[in-house]
Design an enzyme around this catalytic site. Structure first.
Site, mmCIF file in Angstrom:
data_model
loop_
_atom_site.group_PDB
_atom_site.id
_atom_site.type_symbol
_atom_site.label_atom_id
_atom_site.label_comp_id
_atom_site.label_asym_id
_atom_site.label_seq_id
_atom_site.Cartn_x
_atom_site.Cartn_y
_atom_site.Cartn_z
ATOM 1 N N GLY A 13 0.819 -1.222 0.000
ATOM 2 C CA GLY A 13 0.000 0.000 0.000
ATOM 3 C C GLY A 13 0.845 1.262 0.000
ATOM 4 C CE1 TYR A 140 -10.338 -0.744 6.940
ATOM 5 C CE2 TYR A 140 -11.319 0.612 8.663
ATOM 6 C CZ TYR A 140 -10.253 0.319 7.829
ATOM 7 O OH TYR A 140 -9.112 1.085 7.887
ATOM 8 C CE LYS A 144 -7.031 -2.511 7.908
ATOM 9 N NZ LYS A 144 -5.681 -2.052 7.632
ATOM 10 C CG LEU A 170 -4.588 8.237 9.193
ATOM 11 C CD1 LEU A 170 -3.646 7.412 8.318
ATOM 12 C CD2 LEU A 170 -3.909 8.614 10.501
ATOM 13 C CG HIS A 183 -11.552 8.226 5.274
ATOM 14 N ND1 HIS A 183 -10.453 7.781 4.575
ATOM 15 C CD2 HIS A 183 -12.055 7.150 5.913
ATOM 16 C CE1 HIS A 183 -10.298 6.484 4.803
ATOM 17 N NE2 HIS A 183 -11.257 6.079 5.615
ATOM 18 C CD1 TRP A 206 -24.955 12.219 4.128
ATOM 19 C CD2 TRP A 206 -24.224 10.208 4.792
ATOM 20 N NE1 TRP A 206 -25.148 11.343 3.107
ATOM 21 C CE2 TRP A 206 -24.711 10.101 3.466
ATOM 22 C CE3 TRP A 206 -23.705 9.078 5.412
ATOM 23 C CZ2 TRP A 206 -24.690 8.897 2.771
ATOM 24 C CZ3 TRP A 206 -23.675 7.881 4.710
ATOM 25 C CH2 TRP A 206 -24.177 7.790 3.402
ATOM 26 N NE ARG A 213 -15.920 9.508 13.316
ATOM 27 C CZ ARG A 213 -16.972 9.129 14.044
ATOM 28 N NH1 ARG A 213 -17.053 9.425 15.318
ATOM 29 N NH2 ARG A 213 -17.946 8.414 13.497
HETATM 30 N N1 LIG Z 1 -6.896 6.828 6.063
HETATM 31 C C1 LIG Z 1 -7.265 6.696 7.314
HETATM 32 O O1 LIG Z 1 -7.957 7.550 7.889
HETATM 33 C C2 LIG Z 1 -6.840 5.476 8.114
HETATM 34 C C3 LIG Z 1 -7.152 5.422 9.482
HETATM 35 C C4 LIG Z 1 -6.756 4.299 10.211
HETATM 36 C C5 LIG Z 1 -6.064 3.265 9.596
HETATM 37 N N2 LIG Z 1 -5.784 3.347 8.273
HETATM 38 C C6 LIG Z 1 -5.067 2.244 7.648
HETATM 39 O O2 LIG Z 1 -3.900 2.750 7.024
HETATM 40 C C7 LIG Z 1 -3.599 1.996 5.868
HETATM 41 C C8 LIG Z 1 -3.414 2.916 4.677
HETATM 42 O O3 LIG Z 1 -4.617 3.639 4.441
HETATM 43 P P1 LIG Z 1 -4.713 4.759 3.309
HETATM 44 O O4 LIG Z 1 -5.679 5.773 3.781
HETATM 45 O O5 LIG Z 1 -3.358 5.145 2.871
HETATM 46 O O6 LIG Z 1 -5.440 3.920 2.143
HETATM 47 P P2 LIG Z 1 -5.314 4.086 0.559
HETATM 48 O O7 LIG Z 1 -4.884 5.436 0.183
HETATM 49 O O8 LIG Z 1 -6.607 3.565 0.006
HETATM 50 O O9 LIG Z 1 -4.154 3.075 0.199
HETATM 51 C C9 LIG Z 1 -4.363 1.709 0.300
HETATM 52 C C10 LIG Z 1 -3.359 0.999 -0.567
HETATM 53 O O10 LIG Z 1 -3.644 -0.401 -0.500
HETATM 54 C C11 LIG Z 1 -3.336 -0.974 -1.740
HETATM 55 N N3 LIG Z 1 -4.166 -2.157 -1.989
HETATM 56 C C12 LIG Z 1 -5.510 -2.262 -1.927
HETATM 57 N N4 LIG Z 1 -5.888 -3.498 -2.310
HETATM 58 C C13 LIG Z 1 -4.757 -4.182 -2.597
HETATM 59 C C14 LIG Z 1 -4.495 -5.489 -3.057
HETATM 60 N N5 LIG Z 1 -5.495 -6.363 -3.302
HETATM 61 N N6 LIG Z 1 -3.215 -5.861 -3.254
HETATM 62 C C15 LIG Z 1 -2.199 -4.994 -3.024
HETATM 63 N N7 LIG Z 1 -2.384 -3.737 -2.579
HETATM 64 C C16 LIG Z 1 -3.651 -3.339 -2.380
HETATM 65 C C17 LIG Z 1 -3.656 0.088 -2.774
HETATM 66 O O11 LIG Z 1 -2.736 -0.125 -3.820
HETATM 67 P P3 LIG Z 1 -2.911 0.472 -5.311
HETATM 68 O O12 LIG Z 1 -2.950 1.958 -5.143
HETATM 69 O O13 LIG Z 1 -1.717 -0.006 -6.029
HETATM 70 O O14 LIG Z 1 -4.219 -0.074 -5.805
HETATM 71 C C18 LIG Z 1 -3.404 1.395 -2.029
HETATM 72 O O15 LIG Z 1 -2.149 1.927 -2.370
HETATM 73 C C19 LIG Z 1 -4.735 0.984 5.697
HETATM 74 O O16 LIG Z 1 -4.311 -0.237 6.231
HETATM 75 C C20 LIG Z 1 -5.855 1.565 6.540
HETATM 76 O O17 LIG Z 1 -6.708 0.573 7.035
HETATM 77 C C21 LIG Z 1 -6.140 4.428 7.509
#
Ligand SMILES: NC(=O)c1ccc[n+]([C@@H]2O[C@H](COP(=O)([O-])OP(=O)(O)OC[C@H]3O[C@@H](n4cnc5c(N)ncnc54)[C@H](OP(=O)(O)O)[C@@H]3O)[C@@H](O)[C@H]2O)c1
Length: 315
Positions: A13, A140, A144, A170, A183, A206, A213
């Site tokens: 990711g 979800y 996790k 985030l 988000h 909404w 938060r």
């Molecule tokens: N954003 C938040 O508010 C938040 C809060 C708490 C925890 N988190 C956690 O932080 C992490 C990163 O979140 P983010 O916001 O950066 O999400 P994001 O921007 O959606 O990035 C997720 C990444 O996961 C990759 N991915 C998805 N499906 C995949 C698959 N089948 N195989 C390989 N790679 C895959 C995607 O790759 P591609 O781009 O190449 O498709 C993307 O780069 C996640 O684990 C999330 O649960 C996020």
């Protein structure tokens, strides 16, 4: 302490919102050489497939697993099955592959959505198992959460060094503004900006605005992950947050002020609020690996809005 500049590191990711900031931190703050980072995209290695998990971890010493399917309340309501399946299967397989390959350390990124719906404020790590998560994000959050169990079980049975972090929501430059799966902060910025440009007199949001938060600036989150990777080696998950709570009502007010939108805000109470309250106890991260968030929320929000105005053409 693990010297990351001397390790081969897989980041899944890595091209997502958090991933880009994490890579930037490792290269620019920790002096990790790009050649020591393995950053496959989902097109190159789809981690839903077991063979790809085996390929991904080959010759790696550290795995930081960020890859996930994520989104806001609407996205969670529309996709509970795939959010459950994809997040669980990717994590389970990748951790197992990492263990089989003799990886030195696995860093799992869980989420605040794993906490029970009515957790007392501030959420303490020991309250994580006290109840079922808020319904809209339970598939979800629970997927996790099972990866936390896997990490603890692997540590117990195989002495595998897997840790789990629990970041809050985030935000920051580079966030996902796609209305299909963004988000709350990007969704509100986009909605209010478009209402202003279209000279609308009202904007509908909404819920009733009462939910609270906690938000963590994405570069602070990246720093927390790096510090934990370097220094934390215990089974219990650790909260990663700013420790500051804001209501959705006040968040909307701040965004309206920043974008100079003077119309009326209509609260659509037929739509869910999501979890009623969210605020983490952040003392463990500070005690265990010296993490404290730096960015002041109003400043981070301004940067996020400016980034959106510069980079996204929504008109
Ligand atoms: N954003 C938040 O508010 C938040 C809060 C708490 C925890 N988190 C956690 O932080 C992490 C990163 O979140 P983010 O916001 O950066 O999400 P994001 O921007 O959606 O990035 C997720 C990444 O996961 C990759 N991915 C998805 N499906 C995949 C698959 N089948 N195989 C390989 N790679 C895959 C995607 O790759 P591609 O781009 O190449 O498709 C993307 O780069 C996640 O684990 C999330 O649960 C996020």
């Amino acid at each position: 302490m693990i010297k990351l500049s001397e390790r081969k590191i897989l980041i899944t990711g890595a091209h997502g919102f958090l991933g880009k900031h994490l890579v930037d931190n490792l290269i620019n703050k920790r002096r990790v050489k790009k050649k020591n980072l393995f950053l496959p995209t989902s097109k190159e290695l789809d981690l839903i497939k077991w063979e790809n998990c085996l390929k991904a971890v080959k010759n790696q010493q550290i795995v930081i697993h960020l890859a996930a399917k994520v989104g806001g309340i609407g996205f969670n309501l529309r996709n509970p099955g795939s959010l459950f399946y994809n997040n669980l299967i990717m994590g389970i397989q990748l951790m197992e592959a990492a263990r089989l390959a003799g990886v030195e350390k696995f860093v799992g990124i869980a989420t605040v959505c794993a906490y029970p719906k009515f957790t007392p404020i501030p959420f303490k790590e020991e309250n994580l198992w006290d109840g079922y998560p808020e319904e809209t994000n339970a598939p979800y959050g629970l997927a996790k959460k099972m990866l936390i169990v896997q990490a603890q079980a692997y540590r117990q049975q195989y002495s595998f060094n897997a840790i789990s972090l629990l970041p809050v929501n985030l935000y920051g430059p580079g966030d996902n503004f796609n209305p299909k799966n963004c988000h709350v902060i990007p969704a509100l910025i986009r909605k209010i900006f478009l209402a202003k440009i279209k000279k609308q007199k009202r904007v509908t949001v909404w819920g009733d605005g009462s939910a609270t938060r906690e938000f963590l600036y994405v570069k602070d989150a990246a720093e927390a992950i790096v510090l934990a990777t370097e220094k934390y080696n215990k089974p219990s998950p650790v909260n990663i947050g700013s420790g500051k709570e804001i209501s959705i009502k006040n968040l909307v007010k701040l965004i309206c002020q920043s974008l100079d939108f003077k119309g009326k805000v209509i609260w659509d109470k037929s739509k869910p609020n999501g979890q009623p309250k969210r605020k983490l106890d952040i003392s463990k991260a500070q005690k265990e690996f010296g993490f404290k968030a730096k960015k002041e929320f109003k400043e981070g929000l301004k940067e996020t809005i400016n980034w959106y105005l510069k980079n996204i053409n929504d008109l």
